[in-house]
Scaffold this motif. Structure first.
Motif, PDB file in Angstrom:
ATOM      1  N   VAL A  13     100.754  19.164 -27.679  1.00  0.00           N
ATOM      2  CA  VAL A  13      99.899  19.370 -28.608  1.00  0.00           C
ATOM      3  C   VAL A  13      98.505  19.473 -28.486  1.00  0.00           C
ATOM      4  CG1 VAL A  13      99.046  18.967 -31.261  1.00  0.00           C
ATOM      5  CG2 VAL A  13     102.092  19.356 -30.573  1.00  0.00           C
ATOM      6  N   ASP A  14      98.175  18.689 -27.708  1.00  0.00           N
ATOM      7  CA  ASP A  14      96.632  18.224 -27.132  1.00  0.00           C
ATOM      8  C   ASP A  14      96.672  19.912 -26.647  1.00  0.00           C
ATOM      9  OD1 ASP A  14      96.576  15.917 -28.213  1.00  0.00           O
ATOM     10  OD2 ASP A  14      97.435  14.998 -26.387  1.00  0.00           O
ATOM     11  N   ALA A  19      93.071  22.074 -27.006  1.00  0.00           N
ATOM     12  CA  ALA A  19      91.948  22.431 -26.450  1.00  0.00           C
ATOM     13  C   ALA A  19      91.902  23.727 -26.253  1.00  0.00           C
ATOM     14  CB  ALA A  19      92.402  21.795 -25.770  1.00  0.00           C
ATOM     15  N   GLY A  20      93.517  24.494 -26.485  1.00  0.00           N
ATOM     16  CA  GLY A  20      92.703  26.247 -26.457  1.00  0.00           C
ATOM     17  C   GLY A  20      92.802  26.198 -27.131  1.00  0.00           C
ATOM     18  N   MET A  21      92.449  25.924 -28.808  1.00  0.00           N
ATOM     19  CA  MET A  21      92.028  26.321 -30.094  1.00  0.00           C
ATOM     20  C   MET A  21      90.467  26.472 -30.261  1.00  0.00           C
ATOM     21  SD  MET A  21      95.279  25.458 -32.015  1.00  0.00           S
ATOM     22  CE  MET A  21      94.535  25.932 -34.313  1.00  0.00           C
ATOM     23  N   ALA A  22      89.785  25.295 -30.076  1.00  0.00           N
ATOM     24  CA  ALA A  22      88.773  24.628 -29.665  1.00  0.00           C
ATOM     25  C   ALA A  22      88.135  25.340 -28.590  1.00  0.00           C
ATOM     26  CB  ALA A  22      88.455  23.085 -29.268  1.00  0.00           C
ATOM     27  N   GLN A  44     101.060  21.397 -37.789  1.00  0.00           N
ATOM     28  CA  GLN A  44     101.015  22.731 -38.151  1.00  0.00           C
ATOM     29  C   GLN A  44     101.262  23.521 -36.693  1.00  0.00           C
ATOM     30  OE1 GLN A  44      97.632  25.434 -38.538  1.00  0.00           O
ATOM     31  NE2 GLN A  44      98.855  26.041 -40.239  1.00  0.00           N
ATOM     32  N   VAL A  45      99.992  22.728 -35.303  1.00  0.00           N
ATOM     33  CA  VAL A  45     100.519  23.131 -34.063  1.00  0.00           C
ATOM     34  C   VAL A  45     101.500  23.209 -33.745  1.00  0.00           C
ATOM     35  CG1 VAL A  45     100.027  23.062 -31.920  1.00  0.00           C
ATOM     36  CG2 VAL A  45      97.541  22.859 -33.612  1.00  0.00           C
ATOM     37  N   ARG A  46     102.103  21.721 -34.014  1.00  0.00           N
ATOM     38  CA  ARG A  46     103.685  21.671 -32.973  1.00  0.00           C
ATOM     39  C   ARG A  46     105.025  22.483 -33.971  1.00  0.00           C
ATOM     40  NH1 ARG A  46     104.700  16.319 -31.386  1.00  0.00           N
ATOM     41  NH2 ARG A  46     102.692  15.363 -32.880  1.00  0.00           N
ATOM     42  N   ALA A  47     104.917  22.461 -35.030  1.00  0.00           N
ATOM     43  CA  ALA A  47     105.836  23.876 -35.904  1.00  0.00           C
ATOM     44  C   ALA A  47     106.078  25.201 -34.874  1.00  0.00           C
ATOM     45  CB  ALA A  47     105.309  23.879 -37.038  1.00  0.00           C
ATOM     46  N   GLN A  48     104.943  25.842 -34.834  1.00  0.00           N
ATOM     47  CA  GLN A  48     104.560  26.993 -34.355  1.00  0.00           C
ATOM     48  C   GLN A  48     105.277  26.917 -33.143  1.00  0.00           C
ATOM     49  OE1 GLN A  48     100.166  27.549 -34.665  1.00  0.00           O
ATOM     50  NE2 GLN A  48     100.188  28.495 -37.246  1.00  0.00           N
ATOM     51  N   MET A  49     103.904  25.776 -32.205  1.00  0.00           N
ATOM     52  CA  MET A  49     104.890  26.322 -30.426  1.00  0.00           C
ATOM     53  C   MET A  49     106.869  25.985 -30.578  1.00  0.00           C
ATOM     54  SD  MET A  49     103.031  22.375 -29.168  1.00  0.00           S
ATOM     55  CE  MET A  49     103.349  22.830 -27.648  1.00  0.00           C
ATOM     56  N   SER A  50     107.120  24.710 -31.356  1.00  0.00           N
ATOM     57  CA  SER A  50     108.005  24.614 -30.851  1.00  0.00           C
ATOM     58  C   SER A  50     109.331  25.390 -31.467  1.00  0.00           C
ATOM     59  CB  SER A  50     108.809  23.392 -31.473  1.00  0.00           C
ATOM     60  OG  SER A  50     107.973  22.316 -31.524  1.00  0.00           O
ATOM     61  N   TRP A  51     108.573  26.256 -32.906  1.00  0.00           N
ATOM     62  CA  TRP A  51     109.639  27.492 -33.422  1.00  0.00           C
ATOM     63  C   TRP A  51     109.626  28.973 -32.126  1.00  0.00           C
ATOM     64  CZ3 TRP A  51     113.091  27.434 -36.130  1.00  0.00           C
ATOM     65  CH2 TRP A  51     113.918  28.917 -36.637  1.00  0.00           C
ATOM     66  N   GLN A  52     108.372  28.848 -31.930  1.00  0.00           N
ATOM     67  CA  GLN A  52     108.381  30.070 -30.690  1.00  0.00           C
ATOM     68  C   GLN A  52     109.312  30.098 -29.193  1.00  0.00           C
ATOM     69  OE1 GLN A  52     103.996  30.447 -30.027  1.00  0.00           O
ATOM     70  NE2 GLN A  52     103.963  31.142 -32.071  1.00  0.00           N
ATOM     71  N   ARG A  53     109.172  28.379 -29.162  1.00  0.00           N
ATOM     72  CA  ARG A  53     109.570  28.274 -27.800  1.00  0.00           C
ATOM     73  C   ARG A  53     111.440  28.110 -28.206  1.00  0.00           C
ATOM     74  NH1 ARG A  53     108.698  21.955 -26.774  1.00  0.00           N
ATOM     75  NH2 ARG A  53     107.262  23.278 -25.176  1.00  0.00           N
ATOM     76  N   TRP A  54     111.903  27.853 -29.475  1.00  0.00           N
ATOM     77  CA  TRP A  54     113.200  27.823 -29.461  1.00  0.00           C
ATOM     78  C   TRP A  54     113.807  29.579 -29.965  1.00  0.00           C
ATOM     79  CZ3 TRP A  54     117.810  26.817 -29.349  1.00  0.00           C
ATOM     80  CH2 TRP A  54     119.067  27.362 -30.398  1.00  0.00           C
TER      81      TRP A  54
END
Length: 453
Positions: free
Chosen positions: A134-135, A139-142, A169-179
């Motif tokens: 998530v960090d 960092a990429g968003m920033a 929000q970030v954790r949900a998006q990245m985890s869902w895309q991974r799944w």
């Protein structure tokens, strides 16, 4: 889906909104005046802790998703995040839309987390993103906003947005895309027949106009029907016309696969976009924003960045050197102007030195005319563009404005650049994976028990 709604109608929505804002300690007027980020802060500062309800004001329930509670504090926080990161300027008329979008987003996230935890437990695998991941995403968003991670988090904190809100929000998006990619990506096979069919269609469309567009798709099934989708799209068009950044709006509101790239759909042609959208694009000029365009199960907003003619057209890039000479000027004035251009012509060795050569002769002004279809040029220039080769310069040409030397700096056939098989396969893969993800979420919503209050 079991869906019980205990608060309905505009008045009730306003009451629910006020409750959500009060629960977060945020007056309605304060939120309406919160500006979007313009530039990075000069220096990183420590982000304040997430605001909690003031003393004496307790949180209430905004929604229940399969026994998982979404509080009014969660809702107000997500509204703040949506407004701060999309660049919209909320008003009393548009706040209900942002409340609805924030609540839908939170409900979807609860469903995603519930599904991911179920899969992790049943299959004994790890899907949810770690704090370190998530960090890295933050960092990429920033970086995309020309900030450091600390500056980005400080900016959100100064908007009253707790760090847990953006991290969830970030954790949900990245985890869902991974799944989704892990479960379905390896099973997707783009066959040769699909690639060949796409190539055939693109070749057939190459002689027709292509459009470089950015898009926002409001999914009617997600927001509660076509009428809601049209209302939301109309309000977003107003915000975009008032200066909200299209990429930021697309990332927060669009249901299209292009949302992750800020709505950038690239160059598209006939058959690649809904017929309703194509019909509107044919009437637009580059740089224009479309009105809401209703399609089956949703509404599009399209920004036309550029357009080009089909393969049958010829595009030419021109420069000119000119002497102003109004219609009705005397023969003596015209002869003097013609003499200046006749003197200049042999001094111009290429398009790159036209301005410099013209600058040495008093009264002559040179400039770039840009690229245009030959068919669209004024008749006086069209003949020169058709007959001259690249690098050649015309004889003086008389128009109503003056006398001109025209240099042909480039010629090319119109039409889209040819896509290779790998690019076509990648595009088809992304489209199919996005469709699967949307159907998956639709099934989760239909089978869930969701109550909003």
């Amino acid at each position: 889906m079991t869906y019980a709604c205990f608060v309905t109608g505009p008045a009730a929505r306003g009451a629910a909104l006020a409750a959500a804002l009060l629960a977060a300690g945020l007056p309605l007027s304060a939120l309406a005046q919160t500006p979007a980020p313009a530039t990075a802060p000069a220096a990183a500062v420590t982000a304040p802790a997430a605001p909690r309800p003031p003393q004496g004001i307790s949180e209430s329930v905004a929604a229940i998703v399969n026994d998982d509670i979404v509080s009014t504090y969660d809702l107000a926080q997500r509204m703040r995040l949506l407004i701060a990161t999309s660049g919209v300027q909320p008003t009393e008329q548009t706040l209900p839309q942002y409340q609805r979008e924030a609540l839908i987003s939170l409900v979807d996230e609860r469903l995603q987390f519930q599904e991911l935890r179920r899969v992790e437990k049943e299959q004994k695998i790890e899907i949810l993103g770690t704090d370190q991941e998530v960090d890295q995403e933050l960092a990429g968003m920033a970086q995309g906003n020309n900030m450091s991670k600390d500056q980005f988090m400080a900016f959100l904190g100064n908007q009253g947005i707790g760090s847990d809100t953006i991290r969830q929000q970030v954790r949900a998006q990245m985890s869902w895309q991974r799944w989704i990619r892990g479960r379905y990506g390896s099973r997707l096979r783009i066959g040769d027949d699909q690639i060949k069919a796409t190539l055939t269609r693109l070749e057939a469309a190459a002689a027709k106009p292509q459009y470089q567009i950015s898009e926002v798709l409001i999914d009617a099934t997600r927001v509660g029907g076509q009428e809601q989708a049209m209302t939301g799209a109309t309000q977003l068009v107003t915000q975009l016309q008032q200066g909200a950044p299209f990429p930021a709006v697309a990332r927060q509101f669009s249901a299209s696969a292009t949302a992750a790239s800020g709505g950038d759909a690239g160059w598209v042609g006939q058959g690649e976009i809904p017929a309703e959208v194509e019909a509107v694009l044919t009437t637009m000029r580059a740089g224009q924003l479309s009105p809401p365009i209703p399609v089956r199960d949703g509404v599009y907003i399209v920004y036309l960045r550029d357009k080009r003619s089909g393969g049958g057209a010829t595009l030419v890039n021109l420069k000119q050197a000119a002497v102003a000479l109004p219609a009705g000027s005397s023969l003596a004035d015209e002869s003097a102007a013609r003499a200046k251009l006749t003197e200049l012509r042999p001094q111009v060795k290429s398009c790159t030195d036209m301005e410099a050569a013209a600058g040495r002769i008093q009264g002559v002004v040179a400039g770039d005319l840009g690229e245009a279809e030959i068919a669209d040029l004024a008749p006086q220039f069209r003949e020169a563009a058709e007959t001259l080769a690249v690098g050649q310069i015309s004889q003086p040409i008389r128009t109503q404005a003056g006398l001109h030397l025209v240099a042909v700096c480039g010629k090319r056939s119109g039409g889209a650049a040819e896509l290779n098989r790998e690019q076509i396969e990648s595009r088809l893969y992304g489209q199919q994976l996005s469709m699967i993800a949307r159907r998956y979420m639709r099934d989760l919503r239909n089978s869930a028990t969701i109550e909003t209050r």
